[in-house]
Design a protein around this motif. Sequence first.
Motif, mmCIF file in Angstrom:
data_model
loop_
_atom_site.group_PDB
_atom_site.id
_atom_site.type_symbol
_atom_site.label_atom_id
_atom_site.label_comp_id
_atom_site.label_asym_id
_atom_site.label_seq_id
_atom_site.Cartn_x
_atom_site.Cartn_y
_atom_site.Cartn_z
ATOM 1 N N GLN A 264 39.329 2.061 -1.728
ATOM 2 C CA GLN A 264 39.476 2.127 -0.309
ATOM 3 C C GLN A 264 39.324 3.683 0.095
ATOM 4 O O GLN A 264 39.382 3.638 1.477
ATOM 5 C CB GLN A 264 41.094 1.617 0.025
ATOM 6 C CG GLN A 264 41.872 2.220 -0.860
ATOM 7 C CD GLN A 264 42.273 1.442 -2.280
ATOM 8 O OE1 GLN A 264 41.183 0.827 -2.711
ATOM 9 N NE2 GLN A 264 43.474 1.768 -2.743
ATOM 10 N N TYR A 265 39.321 4.771 -0.894
ATOM 11 C CA TYR A 265 39.229 5.997 -0.028
ATOM 12 C C TYR A 265 37.713 6.140 0.495
ATOM 13 O O TYR A 265 37.587 7.156 1.252
ATOM 14 C CB TYR A 265 39.365 6.947 -1.345
ATOM 15 C CG TYR A 265 40.733 7.462 -1.582
ATOM 16 C CD1 TYR A 265 41.440 8.391 -0.686
ATOM 17 C CD2 TYR A 265 41.577 6.464 -2.354
ATOM 18 C CE1 TYR A 265 42.859 8.462 -0.953
ATOM 19 C CE2 TYR A 265 42.870 6.778 -2.415
ATOM 20 C CZ TYR A 265 43.414 8.096 -1.871
ATOM 21 O OH TYR A 265 44.886 8.149 -1.900
ATOM 22 N N THR A 266 36.929 5.136 0.443
ATOM 23 C CA THR A 266 35.755 5.306 1.120
ATOM 24 C C THR A 266 35.873 5.509 2.617
ATOM 25 O O THR A 266 35.449 6.153 3.251
ATOM 26 C CB THR A 266 34.583 4.454 0.794
ATOM 27 O OG1 THR A 266 35.208 3.009 0.776
ATOM 28 C CG2 THR A 266 34.190 4.502 -0.739
ATOM 29 N N LEU A 267 36.675 4.589 3.065
ATOM 30 C CA LEU A 267 37.172 4.550 4.486
ATOM 31 C C LEU A 267 38.044 5.890 5.022
ATOM 32 O O LEU A 267 37.849 6.284 5.889
ATOM 33 C CB LEU A 267 37.758 3.310 4.746
ATOM 34 C CG LEU A 267 36.836 2.200 5.514
ATOM 35 C CD1 LEU A 267 37.680 0.897 5.591
ATOM 36 C CD2 LEU A 267 36.386 2.571 6.987
ATOM 37 N N PHE A 268 38.828 6.073 3.958
ATOM 38 C CA PHE A 268 39.648 7.247 4.143
ATOM 39 C C PHE A 268 38.832 8.530 4.463
ATOM 40 O O PHE A 268 38.972 9.290 5.229
ATOM 41 C CB PHE A 268 40.552 7.491 2.605
ATOM 42 C CG PHE A 268 41.621 8.684 3.157
ATOM 43 C CD1 PHE A 268 42.699 8.220 3.234
ATOM 44 C CD2 PHE A 268 41.255 9.789 2.620
ATOM 45 C CE1 PHE A 268 44.208 9.436 3.061
ATOM 46 C CE2 PHE A 268 42.481 11.001 2.690
ATOM 47 C CZ PHE A 268 43.798 10.711 3.019
ATOM 48 N N TYR A 269 37.678 8.519 3.589
ATOM 49 C CA TYR A 269 36.904 9.925 3.606
ATOM 50 C C TYR A 269 36.071 9.888 4.948
ATOM 51 O O TYR A 269 36.024 10.761 5.607
ATOM 52 C CB TYR A 269 35.929 9.723 2.679
ATOM 53 C CG TYR A 269 35.114 10.922 2.195
ATOM 54 C CD1 TYR A 269 35.423 12.260 2.348
ATOM 55 C CD2 TYR A 269 33.627 10.610 2.462
ATOM 56 C CE1 TYR A 269 34.305 13.249 2.229
ATOM 57 C CE2 TYR A 269 32.673 11.545 2.328
ATOM 58 C CZ TYR A 269 33.120 13.104 2.317
ATOM 59 O OH TYR A 269 32.044 14.072 2.244
ATOM 60 N N LEU A 270 35.610 8.517 5.137
ATOM 61 C CA LEU A 270 34.750 8.572 6.667
ATOM 62 C C LEU A 270 35.750 8.586 7.851
ATOM 63 O O LEU A 270 35.259 9.328 8.778
ATOM 64 C CB LEU A 270 34.379 7.155 6.634
ATOM 65 C CG LEU A 270 33.463 6.772 7.862
ATOM 66 C CD1 LEU A 270 32.308 7.596 8.028
ATOM 67 C CD2 LEU A 270 33.090 5.276 7.816
ATOM 68 N N CYS A 271 36.937 8.254 7.650
ATOM 69 C CA CYS A 271 37.895 8.251 9.010
ATOM 70 C C CYS A 271 38.205 9.995 9.075
ATOM 71 O O CYS A 271 38.688 10.345 10.154
ATOM 72 C CB CYS A 271 39.121 7.618 8.653
ATOM 73 S SG CYS A 271 38.766 5.876 8.926
ATOM 74 N N SER A 272 38.146 10.765 7.945
ATOM 75 C CA SER A 272 38.402 12.116 8.153
ATOM 76 C C SER A 272 37.330 13.150 9.051
ATOM 77 O O SER A 272 37.594 13.972 9.314
ATOM 78 C CB SER A 272 38.460 12.795 6.765
ATOM 79 O OG SER A 272 37.228 13.023 6.200
ATOM 80 N N PHE A 273 36.253 12.370 9.204
ATOM 81 C CA PHE A 273 35.264 13.034 10.085
ATOM 82 C C PHE A 273 35.429 13.302 11.484
ATOM 83 O O PHE A 273 35.053 14.118 11.953
ATOM 84 C CB PHE A 273 33.980 12.322 10.010
ATOM 85 C CG PHE A 273 33.309 12.097 8.700
ATOM 86 C CD1 PHE A 273 33.665 12.893 7.458
ATOM 87 C CD2 PHE A 273 32.371 11.149 8.123
ATOM 88 C CE1 PHE A 273 33.352 13.160 6.229
ATOM 89 C CE2 PHE A 273 31.705 11.250 6.874
ATOM 90 C CZ PHE A 273 32.018 12.153 5.930
ATOM 91 N N ARG A 274 36.217 12.381 11.853
ATOM 92 C CA ARG A 274 36.649 12.553 13.540
ATOM 93 C C ARG A 274 37.896 11.624 13.527
ATOM 94 O O ARG A 274 37.928 10.539 13.265
ATOM 95 C CB ARG A 274 35.386 11.807 14.290
ATOM 96 C CG ARG A 274 35.547 12.020 15.822
ATOM 97 C CD ARG A 274 34.302 11.941 16.386
ATOM 98 N NE ARG A 274 34.241 11.988 17.846
ATOM 99 C CZ ARG A 274 33.214 12.045 19.057
ATOM 100 N NH1 ARG A 274 32.151 11.560 18.262
ATOM 101 N NH2 ARG A 274 33.484 12.596 19.900
ATOM 102 N N LEU A 275 38.630 12.171 14.537
ATOM 103 C CA LEU A 275 40.052 11.434 14.782
ATOM 104 C C LEU A 275 39.788 10.201 15.390
ATOM 105 O O LEU A 275 40.575 9.294 14.977
ATOM 106 C CB LEU A 275 40.792 12.569 15.812
ATOM 107 C CG LEU A 275 42.248 11.880 16.126
ATOM 108 C CD1 LEU A 275 43.162 11.526 14.920
ATOM 109 C CD2 LEU A 275 43.048 12.667 16.975
ATOM 110 N N ALA A 276 38.908 9.930 16.166
ATOM 111 C CA ALA A 276 38.602 8.619 16.711
ATOM 112 C C ALA A 276 38.370 7.639 15.894
ATOM 113 O O ALA A 276 38.920 6.187 15.697
ATOM 114 C CB ALA A 276 37.547 8.696 17.962
ATOM 115 N N LEU A 277 37.653 7.973 14.922
ATOM 116 C CA LEU A 277 37.621 7.188 13.614
ATOM 117 C C LEU A 277 38.962 6.717 13.071
ATOM 118 O O LEU A 277 39.145 5.341 12.817
ATOM 119 C CB LEU A 277 36.667 7.530 12.497
ATOM 120 C CG LEU A 277 35.175 7.703 12.797
ATOM 121 C CD1 LEU A 277 34.407 8.527 11.872
ATOM 122 C CD2 LEU A 277 34.679 6.478 13.110
#
Length: 546
Positions: A264-277
């Motif tokens: 599940q950390y794949t989404l955690f990592y992706l969401c760190s790129f931008r607050l809107a994510l």
Amino acid sequence: MEIQGRDFLNTPPVKTVRFGGSVADTLIKHKRGDSSDYELLKHQLADPDIKDAQIINWLQEFRSCVTQLTKDHEQLIYTVLRLPWVGRSQAVVEEYMAFLSNLVSAQTVYLCACLKMVVSHFTPTPPLIFTYYSAIFCLLVLVLECYVHNLLRVTMYIPALRRDILELIIGKMLKLDVSAHVCVLCFSCQDEDMSADDSSRVAVTAHPVAERLDALMAVLMAYIKDVCHENGSLHVERTKELYRDLLGVFDKLILPTHASCHVQYTLFYLCSFRLALAEAFLDHLWKVLQSPSQPAVLRQAAAGYLGSFLARAKFIPVLTVRACLDLLLSWIHRYIDSQDSSGRQACCDISLHGPFYAACQAVFYTLIFRHRAMLEGNMKKGLEYLQSLNLERVVMCQLNPLKVCLPSVTSMFAAITRKYQVVFCYTIIERNNRTVLPVVRSSAGGDSVTTNTNPLDSFFPFDPFLLKRSGHLIEPLYQVWEELADKDLLPIKAGRQGSREDEDDFLCGETAQPEGIVGMTPSSYDSNLRSPSSVGSPPFTFQRPF
């Protein structure tokens, strides 16, 4: 200057006797038709009296030009594979395994030959068995990495296949994640007086399944970074498209999976790129939680993800945390209203109220981790906000969420809310401890349970990330648990003991209500961005009474 016991300034270089040019020059001459040095090289490699320093020297040169060692050099490679590396010094073994790794990564045509060579050396001698096993395992992990890497490369050429390819890869990774039992392994090795975040990271990657999972997580997160960035800058459209695909896989595979620890950390990592994510992901989880059309087990899992994400993601600001708490508490209070107005006696039944209890625990868990950030800067306004949540009503309602939440979460929530005199929980906790939780059905199915150890089947999906290789990407984004000292948990008002007798009137004055529900849907993302469990433990343990 000494490095690892070696004095490089005063120690003379190791001398090796060799003839001919370097491996790179020899390969060039051979390509031009001059094979004299090429044959000399094979002859020197086949010398039965070859020394350790000579082997290391040759292997380092081979590694530097491994991309040139195509199938045209098959006989040369077979000569290298016959080198007597077994039983040599540790430096030779490490250099040889590094050569095998580089060779197979660059020239997969030699995989079978490398495996056959390692297997041919099998011997009952324990130290050598370990060496051979390590070599084979290293090669197999490399093959797995190459396979997944190449699958992901296909998505660059045929984007329409990306969702299906991600499903295939993540589905296999989830099986590895769950079967490794990494969480159980790590938490069972802790000292009881040490929090999970502070405990030394158990060498989970000694577990072969965890090794494979770690390698695949590293490949997948590298892919995510490469897709989303161009020349060091975030490519918004590509990021949005990848988010949609990953969110679809999350809904189908990750959210329903029982106690996965890392995928599940794949989404955690992706969401760190931008607050809107991150806000879009929170909004998606919120919609799953409050939707009566969703199965209860998925709603409970969504609550677990929501609380864990808010607690652990450093990149989520306090304003977003407060917006989420406003939504959760508004829904919780409406749920309590519906029970109070039904005319029926509400009872503690997880099978009926599982999403409610999961939402309450998400709130408690979030406050445990984020209360300091809410209060720092302006203590008065922070306390006013906490009081506006009307947590006292939640804690004291007939549904009795403190009885269902994990004991460690309950204990720390009680200690923190007592410190700031927001709500007093200890009378309820003591009363709950004197009574046995009624028989309830587990949300994960199966037999009824009569224990209150973890009746909600709670698990926090963003518990500490314990894989070493891929973990370096998560570490700077991750909020570790900072255990509070006993003095930090004392009530903040001098002369106020917070005794059980005055628990009903220690909140002076009326409790302010939230001014409104703050939406989390980011205006910069369109509506298509959001798509229409388990036994675990919190990331800390508390043994001391408060």
